[in-house]
Design a protein around this motif. Structure first.
Motif, PDB file in Angstrom:
ATOM      1  N   VAL A 140       3.270 -26.777  18.015  1.00  0.00           N
ATOM      2  CA  VAL A 140       3.446 -27.900  18.941  1.00  0.00           C
ATOM      3  C   VAL A 140       4.834 -27.868  19.575  1.00  0.00           C
ATOM      4  CG1 VAL A 140       3.612 -30.413  19.110  1.00  0.00           C
ATOM      5  CG2 VAL A 140       1.758 -29.362  17.781  1.00  0.00           C
ATOM      6  N   ILE A 141       5.861 -27.638  18.755  1.00  0.00           N
ATOM      7  CA  ILE A 141       7.231 -27.613  19.274  1.00  0.00           C
ATOM      8  C   ILE A 141       7.400 -26.486  20.294  1.00  0.00           C
ATOM      9  CG2 ILE A 141       9.641 -27.214  18.650  1.00  0.00           C
ATOM     10  CD1 ILE A 141       9.017 -28.559  15.955  1.00  0.00           C
ATOM     11  N   ASN A 142       6.875 -25.306  19.959  1.00  0.00           N
ATOM     12  CA  ASN A 142       6.996 -24.173  20.885  1.00  0.00           C
ATOM     13  C   ASN A 142       6.147 -24.373  22.145  1.00  0.00           C
ATOM     14  OD1 ASN A 142       8.741 -22.828  19.150  1.00  0.00           O
ATOM     15  ND2 ASN A 142       7.088 -21.737  18.109  1.00  0.00           N
ATOM     16  N   ALA A 143       4.964 -24.973  21.981  1.00  0.00           N
ATOM     17  CA  ALA A 143       4.079 -25.175  23.135  1.00  0.00           C
ATOM     18  C   ALA A 143       4.692 -26.133  24.135  1.00  0.00           C
ATOM     19  CB  ALA A 143       2.720 -25.684  22.672  1.00  0.00           C
ATOM     20  N   LEU A 144       5.410 -27.131  23.645  1.00  0.00           N
ATOM     21  CA  LEU A 144       6.078 -28.073  24.554  1.00  0.00           C
ATOM     22  C   LEU A 144       7.132 -27.376  25.400  1.00  0.00           C
ATOM     23  CD1 LEU A 144       6.456 -31.192  22.218  1.00  0.00           C
ATOM     24  CD2 LEU A 144       4.851 -30.884  24.112  1.00  0.00           C
ATOM     25  N   ARG A 145       7.634 -26.244  24.911  1.00  0.00           N
ATOM     26  CA  ARG A 145       8.592 -25.449  25.700  1.00  0.00           C
ATOM     27  C   ARG A 145       7.894 -24.375  26.516  1.00  0.00           C
ATOM     28  NH1 ARG A 145      11.744 -25.173  20.593  1.00  0.00           N
ATOM     29  NH2 ARG A 145      11.031 -23.009  20.468  1.00  0.00           N
ATOM     30  N   GLY A 146       6.572 -24.318  26.443  1.00  0.00           N
ATOM     31  CA  GLY A 146       5.829 -23.311  27.174  1.00  0.00           C
ATOM     32  C   GLY A 146       5.733 -21.975  26.468  1.00  0.00           C
ATOM     33  N   ASP A 147       6.090 -21.934  25.193  1.00  0.00           N
ATOM     34  CA  ASP A 147       6.068 -20.693  24.417  1.00  0.00           C
ATOM     35  C   ASP A 147       4.870 -20.718  23.480  1.00  0.00           C
ATOM     36  OD1 ASP A 147       6.539 -18.399  23.019  1.00  0.00           O
ATOM     37  OD2 ASP A 147       8.303 -19.145  21.946  1.00  0.00           O
ATOM     38  N   PHE A 148       3.906 -19.847  23.714  1.00  0.00           N
ATOM     39  CA  PHE A 148       2.718 -19.766  22.866  1.00  0.00           C
ATOM     40  C   PHE A 148       2.746 -18.536  21.970  1.00  0.00           C
ATOM     41  CE2 PHE A 148       1.470 -22.807  25.976  1.00  0.00           C
ATOM     42  CZ  PHE A 148       0.528 -23.606  25.374  1.00  0.00           C
ATOM     43  N   GLY A 149       3.881 -17.909  21.890  1.00  0.00           N
ATOM     44  CA  GLY A 149       4.020 -16.759  21.001  1.00  0.00           C
ATOM     45  C   GLY A 149       3.574 -15.470  21.641  1.00  0.00           C
ATOM     46  N   ASN A 150       3.605 -14.405  20.845  1.00  0.00           N
ATOM     47  CA  ASN A 150       3.208 -13.077  21.310  1.00  0.00           C
ATOM     48  C   ASN A 150       1.819 -12.731  20.800  1.00  0.00           C
ATOM     49  OD1 ASN A 150       5.613 -12.438  22.722  1.00  0.00           O
ATOM     50  ND2 ASN A 150       6.607 -11.915  20.783  1.00  0.00           N
ATOM     51  N   SER A 151       1.102 -12.012  21.619  1.00  0.00           N
ATOM     52  CA  SER A 151      -0.246 -11.599  21.264  1.00  0.00           C
ATOM     53  C   SER A 151      -0.217 -10.614  20.099  1.00  0.00           C
ATOM     54  CB  SER A 151      -0.935 -10.963  22.474  1.00  0.00           C
ATOM     55  OG  SER A 151      -2.138 -10.335  22.098  1.00  0.00           O
ATOM     56  N   ILE A 152      -1.015 -10.866  19.077  1.00  0.00           N
ATOM     57  CA  ILE A 152      -1.143  -9.929  17.961  1.00  0.00           C
ATOM     58  C   ILE A 152      -1.903  -8.691  18.401  1.00  0.00           C
ATOM     59  CG2 ILE A 152      -2.001  -9.670  15.589  1.00  0.00           C
ATOM     60  CD1 ILE A 152      -1.878 -12.712  15.323  1.00  0.00           C
ATOM     61  N   TRP A 153      -2.833  -8.887  19.292  1.00  0.00           N
ATOM     62  CA  TRP A 153      -3.744  -7.833  19.733  1.00  0.00           C
ATOM     63  C   TRP A 153      -3.136  -6.979  20.837  1.00  0.00           C
ATOM     64  CZ3 TRP A 153      -7.910  -9.574  23.657  1.00  0.00           C
ATOM     65  CH2 TRP A 153      -8.664  -8.479  24.086  1.00  0.00           C
ATOM     66  N   GLN A 154      -2.495  -7.601  21.837  1.00  0.00           N
ATOM     67  CA  GLN A 154      -2.003  -6.873  23.004  1.00  0.00           C
ATOM     68  C   GLN A 154      -0.496  -6.646  22.995  1.00  0.00           C
ATOM     69  OE1 GLN A 154      -3.375  -8.798  26.573  1.00  0.00           O
ATOM     70  NE2 GLN A 154      -5.526  -8.436  26.118  1.00  0.00           N
ATOM     71  N   GLN A 155       0.222  -7.264  22.059  1.00  0.00           N
ATOM     72  CA  GLN A 155       1.662  -7.077  21.933  1.00  0.00           C
ATOM     73  C   GLN A 155       2.404  -7.421  23.226  1.00  0.00           C
ATOM     74  OE1 GLN A 155       3.360  -6.184  18.981  1.00  0.00           O
ATOM     75  NE2 GLN A 155       1.324  -6.724  18.201  1.00  0.00           N
ATOM     76  N   ARG A 156       2.119  -8.594  23.733  1.00  0.00           N
ATOM     77  CA  ARG A 156       2.837  -9.135  24.890  1.00  0.00           C
ATOM     78  C   ARG A 156       2.731 -10.659  24.824  1.00  0.00           C
ATOM     79  NH1 ARG A 156      -0.810  -8.778  30.350  1.00  0.00           N
ATOM     80  NH2 ARG A 156      -2.895  -8.888  29.420  1.00  0.00           N
ATOM     81  N   PRO A 157       3.539 -11.386  25.603  1.00  0.00           N
ATOM     82  CA  PRO A 157       3.467 -12.842  25.550  1.00  0.00           C
ATOM     83  C   PRO A 157       2.050 -13.350  25.806  1.00  0.00           C
ATOM     84  CG  PRO A 157       5.415 -12.156  26.747  1.00  0.00           C
ATOM     85  CD  PRO A 157       4.625 -10.909  26.479  1.00  0.00           C
ATOM     86  N   ALA A 158       1.603 -14.272  24.966  1.00  0.00           N
ATOM     87  CA  ALA A 158       0.225 -14.760  25.042  1.00  0.00           C
ATOM     88  C   ALA A 158      -0.055 -15.460  26.365  1.00  0.00           C
ATOM     89  CB  ALA A 158      -0.056 -15.701  23.872  1.00  0.00           C
ATOM     90  N   MET A 159       0.885 -16.276  26.822  1.00  0.00           N
ATOM     91  CA  MET A 159       0.669 -16.997  28.075  1.00  0.00           C
ATOM     92  C   MET A 159       0.606 -16.042  29.264  1.00  0.00           C
ATOM     93  SD  MET A 159      -0.061 -19.814  29.443  1.00  0.00           S
ATOM     94  CE  MET A 159       0.244 -21.077  28.203  1.00  0.00           C
TER      95      MET A 159
END
Length: 305
Positions: A68-87
């Motif tokens: 929730v904290i990261n999503a409010l900043r627009g950060d959804f993490g890195n893709s486990i599958w594609q190894q790039r930012p999820a968004m």
């Protein structure tokens, strides 16, 4: 109008947050990505490092708080599958999905307007019966069945179109037809019903009595006054086309948000799945606003209050 926009934004935001929270917890019920990305007998140190990097070593509630904290900043993490930012992965697939949906929706509306108007102007006649039968069949055929039969007949046996991909214009034929078939059936019935109501109204009968051209009455005056229910149903169908995009992405290996969501589910890529849900939700919210504005433009009597 500003009151309407504020209320719509609040309601849409609440719905979007609820869906994202639901997806967050349901995705974790499918199991851990460790089971897919590591073979049996992998060292505990490698697994522990993997969980630490992707934040899977913490309790689920703590993971949710961090999300929730990261999503409010627009950060959804890195893709486990594609190894790039999820968004970035989610937004990268949106243009192709929107283009496919736009083409399919345009085809659906144009075909439905023609068929529905013909049925309404020949009410209870042979044309009306044929159009009604065809539209009911089109609206009843499951999309996945039509997609598979289309590949078998037109791609495998007749070799008219490719079986998958989007590299050539012919490769778009079956995906567009799959997405358009159901909406054509539904919208044709809506157009027919709305046009019959308008064509039997007093001002249309008066215009005919004064000798106005019948085609002008139907396509210039009657169709515009029948547009409100058509726009409402078309807007709902357009917002739900992401479901068809999932089918198209899987069956035809067509690039887009549908194929990305399915890949994220199969690979238990939580960040991409969550980012994709947010992107789809934002797209639906924007589309609903556009439909409301079109609604007001078509009928000035409607005010967003």
């Amino acid at each position: 109008m500003f009151t309407f926009i504020r209320r719509r934004l609040i309601a849409s935001a609440i719905t979007l947050v609820g869906v994202v929270v639901l997806v967050f917890f349901l995705a974790r019920l499918t199991g851990s990505p460790v089971d897919l990305f590591f073979p049996e007998g992998a060292s505990p140190q490698r697994i522990a490092e993997f969980n630490r990097v992707y934040g899977l070593d913490k309790p689920v509630i703590e993971q949710f708080g961090i999300f929730v904290i990261n999503a409010l900043r627009g950060d959804f993490g890195n893709s486990i599958w594609q190894q790039r930012p999820a968004m970035a992965a989610a937004w990268g697939e949106v243009p192709m999905t929107l283009l496919l949906a736009l083409i399919a929706m345009s085809v659906s509306i144009l075909v439905a307007l023609v068929l529905g108007s013909l049925a309404a102007t020949h009410r209870f006649g042979a044309i009306d019966r044929v159009v009604t039968f065809v539209s009911l069949v089109a609206g009843s055929i499951p999309s996945f069945w039509f997609a598979l039969v289309g590949i078998l007949v037109f791609a495998v046996q007749l070799h008219l179109v490719p079986t998958s991909g989007s590299a050539s214009p012919l490769a778009w034929v079956l995906p567009v037809a799959t997405l358009s078939l159901g909406p054509i059936g539904i919208l044709t019935q809506v157009v027919r019903g709305a046009m019959i109501d308008v064509l039997t109204s007093g001002y249309v009968r008066n215009a005919r009595a004064r000798g106005f051209n019948s085609r002008r009455i139907v396509y210039r005056h009657a169709l515009r006054n029948a547009a409100l229910p058509i726009i409402s149903v078309a807007g709902d169908i357009a917002a739900g086309m992401v479901n068809g995009a999932v089918i198209v992405g899987v069956v035809f290996a067509f690039p887009g948000i549908g194929r990305l969501i399915v890949g994220a589910i199969l690979n238990r890529d939580y960040p991409v799945l969550q980012a994709s849900v947010v992107v789809v939700g934002i797209s639906v919210i924007v589309l609903n606003f556009i439909v409301d504005l079109i609604y007001m433009a078509v009928d000035p009597r409607v005010r967003l209050t």
